[in-house]
Design a protein around this motif. Structure first.
Motif, PDB file in Angstrom:
ATOM      1  N   UNK A   9       0.997  -1.043   0.061  1.00  0.00           N
ATOM      2  CA  UNK A   9      -0.033   0.075  -0.018  1.00  0.00           C
ATOM      3  C   UNK A   9       0.983   1.180  -0.063  1.00  0.00           C
ATOM      4  N   UNK A  10       2.037   1.323   0.724  1.00  0.00           N
ATOM      5  CA  UNK A  10       2.883   2.372   0.862  1.00  0.00           C
ATOM      6  C   UNK A  10       4.278   1.921   1.294  1.00  0.00           C
ATOM      7  N   UNK A  11       5.449   2.534   0.671  1.00  0.00           N
ATOM      8  CA  UNK A  11       6.638   2.422   1.129  1.00  0.00           C
ATOM      9  C   UNK A  11       7.372   3.369   1.553  1.00  0.00           C
ATOM     10  N   UNK A  12       7.925   3.238   2.588  1.00  0.00           N
ATOM     11  CA  UNK A  12       8.602   4.529   3.351  1.00  0.00           C
ATOM     12  C   UNK A  12      10.187   4.009   3.251  1.00  0.00           C
ATOM     13  N   UNK A  13      11.265   4.793   2.598  1.00  0.00           N
ATOM     14  CA  UNK A  13      12.454   4.676   2.598  1.00  0.00           C
ATOM     15  C   UNK A  13      12.868   4.967   3.687  1.00  0.00           C
ATOM     16  N   UNK A  14      13.992   4.290   4.481  1.00  0.00           N
ATOM     17  CA  UNK A  14      14.499   4.474   5.914  1.00  0.00           C
ATOM     18  C   UNK A  14      16.029   4.618   5.748  1.00  0.00           C
ATOM     19  N   UNK A  15      16.665   4.121   4.772  1.00  0.00           N
ATOM     20  CA  UNK A  15      18.175   4.469   4.734  1.00  0.00           C
ATOM     21  C   UNK A  15      18.735   3.996   3.404  1.00  0.00           C
ATOM     22  N   UNK A  16      19.652   4.677   2.777  1.00  0.00           N
ATOM     23  CA  UNK A  16      20.263   4.372   1.629  1.00  0.00           C
ATOM     24  C   UNK A  16      21.643   4.153   1.695  1.00  0.00           C
ATOM     25  N   UNK A  17      22.142   3.219   1.707  1.00  0.00           N
ATOM     26  CA  UNK A  17      23.809   2.921   1.922  1.00  0.00           C
ATOM     27  C   UNK A  17      24.713   2.522   0.746  1.00  0.00           C
ATOM     28  N   UNK A  18      25.707   2.134   0.963  1.00  0.00           N
ATOM     29  CA  UNK A  18      26.600   1.729  -0.095  1.00  0.00           C
ATOM     30  C   UNK A  18      26.352   0.210  -0.525  1.00  0.00           C
ATOM     31  N   UNK A  19      25.827  -0.723   0.432  1.00  0.00           N
ATOM     32  CA  UNK A  19      25.601  -1.922   0.269  1.00  0.00           C
ATOM     33  C   UNK A  19      24.134  -2.278   0.122  1.00  0.00           C
ATOM     34  N   UNK A  20      23.285  -1.591   0.937  1.00  0.00           N
ATOM     35  CA  UNK A  20      21.835  -2.058   1.356  1.00  0.00           C
ATOM     36  C   UNK A  20      21.082  -0.718   1.285  1.00  0.00           C
ATOM     37  N   UNK A  21      19.860  -0.848   0.934  1.00  0.00           N
ATOM     38  CA  UNK A  21      18.763   0.416   1.346  1.00  0.00           C
ATOM     39  C   UNK A  21      17.730  -0.452   2.265  1.00  0.00           C
ATOM     40  N   UNK A  22      17.047   0.377   3.088  1.00  0.00           N
ATOM     41  CA  UNK A  22      16.230  -0.468   3.862  1.00  0.00           C
ATOM     42  C   UNK A  22      15.052   0.523   3.913  1.00  0.00           C
ATOM     43  N   UNK A  23      13.761  -0.044   3.830  1.00  0.00           N
ATOM     44  CA  UNK A  23      12.306   0.384   3.852  1.00  0.00           C
ATOM     45  C   UNK A  23      11.597  -0.579   4.560  1.00  0.00           C
ATOM     46  N   UNK A  24      10.432   0.359   4.823  1.00  0.00           N
ATOM     47  CA  UNK A  24       9.133  -0.130   5.562  1.00  0.00           C
ATOM     48  C   UNK A  24       8.036   0.106   4.568  1.00  0.00           C
ATOM     49  N   UNK A  25       7.479  -1.238   4.231  1.00  0.00           N
ATOM     50  CA  UNK A  25       6.126  -1.301   3.603  1.00  0.00           C
ATOM     51  C   UNK A  25       4.885  -1.594   4.371  1.00  0.00           C
ATOM     52  N   UNK A  26       3.918  -0.886   4.015  1.00  0.00           N
ATOM     53  CA  UNK A  26       2.594  -1.093   4.570  1.00  0.00           C
ATOM     54  C   UNK A  26       1.976  -2.161   3.761  1.00  0.00           C
ATOM     55  N   UNK A  27       1.438  -2.889   4.029  1.00  0.00           N
ATOM     56  CA  UNK A  27       0.926  -4.071   3.326  1.00  0.00           C
ATOM     57  C   UNK A  27      -0.493  -4.469   3.582  1.00  0.00           C
ATOM     58  N   UNK A  28      -1.181  -5.056   2.423  1.00  0.00           N
ATOM     59  CA  UNK A  28      -2.571  -5.674   3.080  1.00  0.00           C
ATOM     60  C   UNK A  28      -2.275  -7.127   2.811  1.00  0.00           C
ATOM     61  N   UNK A  29      -2.950  -7.878   4.007  1.00  0.00           N
ATOM     62  CA  UNK A  29      -2.761  -9.271   4.038  1.00  0.00           C
ATOM     63  C   UNK A  29      -3.613 -10.103   3.116  1.00  0.00           C
ATOM     64  N   UNK A  30      -3.447 -11.261   2.721  1.00  0.00           N
ATOM     65  CA  UNK A  30      -4.415 -12.049   2.139  1.00  0.00           C
ATOM     66  C   UNK A  30      -5.943 -12.162   2.884  1.00  0.00           C
ATOM     67  N   UNK A  31      -5.808 -11.732   4.134  1.00  0.00           N
ATOM     68  CA  UNK A  31      -7.127 -11.890   4.947  1.00  0.00           C
ATOM     69  C   UNK A  31      -7.687 -10.501   4.951  1.00  0.00           C
ATOM     70  N   UNK A  32      -7.131  -9.551   4.260  1.00  0.00           N
ATOM     71  CA  UNK A  32      -7.737  -8.001   4.461  1.00  0.00           C
ATOM     72  C   UNK A  32      -7.116  -7.230   5.361  1.00  0.00           C
ATOM     73  N   UNK A  33      -6.602  -7.762   6.242  1.00  0.00           N
ATOM     74  CA  UNK A  33      -5.938  -7.073   7.319  1.00  0.00           C
ATOM     75  C   UNK A  33      -4.501  -6.312   6.684  1.00  0.00           C
ATOM     76  N   UNK A  34      -3.921  -5.558   7.698  1.00  0.00           N
ATOM     77  CA  UNK A  34      -2.806  -4.697   7.109  1.00  0.00           C
ATOM     78  C   UNK A  34      -1.760  -5.070   8.141  1.00  0.00           C
ATOM     79  N   UNK A  35      -0.416  -4.982   7.687  1.00  0.00           N
ATOM     80  CA  UNK A  35       0.856  -5.113   8.482  1.00  0.00           C
ATOM     81  C   UNK A  35       1.844  -4.112   8.165  1.00  0.00           C
ATOM     82  N   UNK A  36       3.046  -4.382   8.466  1.00  0.00           N
ATOM     83  CA  UNK A  36       4.248  -3.725   8.273  1.00  0.00           C
ATOM     84  C   UNK A  36       5.196  -4.785   7.887  1.00  0.00           C
TER      85      UNK A  36
END
Length: 181
Positions: A9-36
């Protein structure tokens, strides 16, 4: 068949580095609920199983800061932007061991930590090593010591947890079942 897909549903970038990037995604689950979902984005990596003419496997011994310990591993490295895995394999083999090869065999690929990262590792093997007179320099922050071990010696280091990473343990298991040649 059950659909396990999670819709972002939404992606929030947290960190951009030399080797990795990190993000937190808000997702809709198969049962209709949401999670991070906390996600590590990685460009992928390559590992090489180098086997010498006398059936020794070349390993690199190096300190791993996240673990606060030294491990014995097969040579490996990160894919550079737009670089084919075979090119990365040859580059890392030369940088870390001082060898090259004209016969690189693709073994498999696998995800290293699919619960939180998208890193894919490509595994190659070679048993026709050629010493490079002036090998490419390693990364300036990389320090390794070469080790040549028999398959039996490597298995012993797995038991002693000096070899304690998945790619190297997989490589040893592969060699045990498929042979060194």
């Amino acid at each position: 068949m059950t659909n396990f897909e999670e819709k972002t549903v939404h992606t929030k970038p947290i960190f951009e580095g030399k080797v990795i990037n990190m993000q937190v995604d808000d997702v809709t689950l198969p049962n209709g609920k949401t999670s991070k979902r906390e996600i590590v984005k990685h460009p992928g990596a390559v590992a090489i199983i180098p086997v010498t003419k006398d059936n020794k496997i070349i390993f690199v011994k190096q300190y791993r800061k996240p673990l606060e310990k030294t491990l014995v591993e097969i040579p490996a490295g990160k894919l550079e932007q737009g670089e084919a895995p075979e090119v990365t394999a040859l580059r890392e083999l030369e940088e870390e061991t001082g060898y090259t090869t004209s016969q690189l065999t693709y073994v498999t690929s696998f995800y290293t930590s699919p619960g939180f990262a998208d890193e894919i590792m490509y595994l190659y093997k070679t048993s026709s090593l050629e010493k490079v007179e002036q090998p490419k320099a390693m990364d300036e922050d990389e320090f390794v010591e070469l080790m040549e071990l028999s398959l039996e010696e490597a298995e012993k280091l797995v038991a002693e947890q000096e070899i304690h990473d998945a790619k190297t343990a997989y490589a040893i298991l592969y060699l045990k079942h498929k042979g060194l040649k």
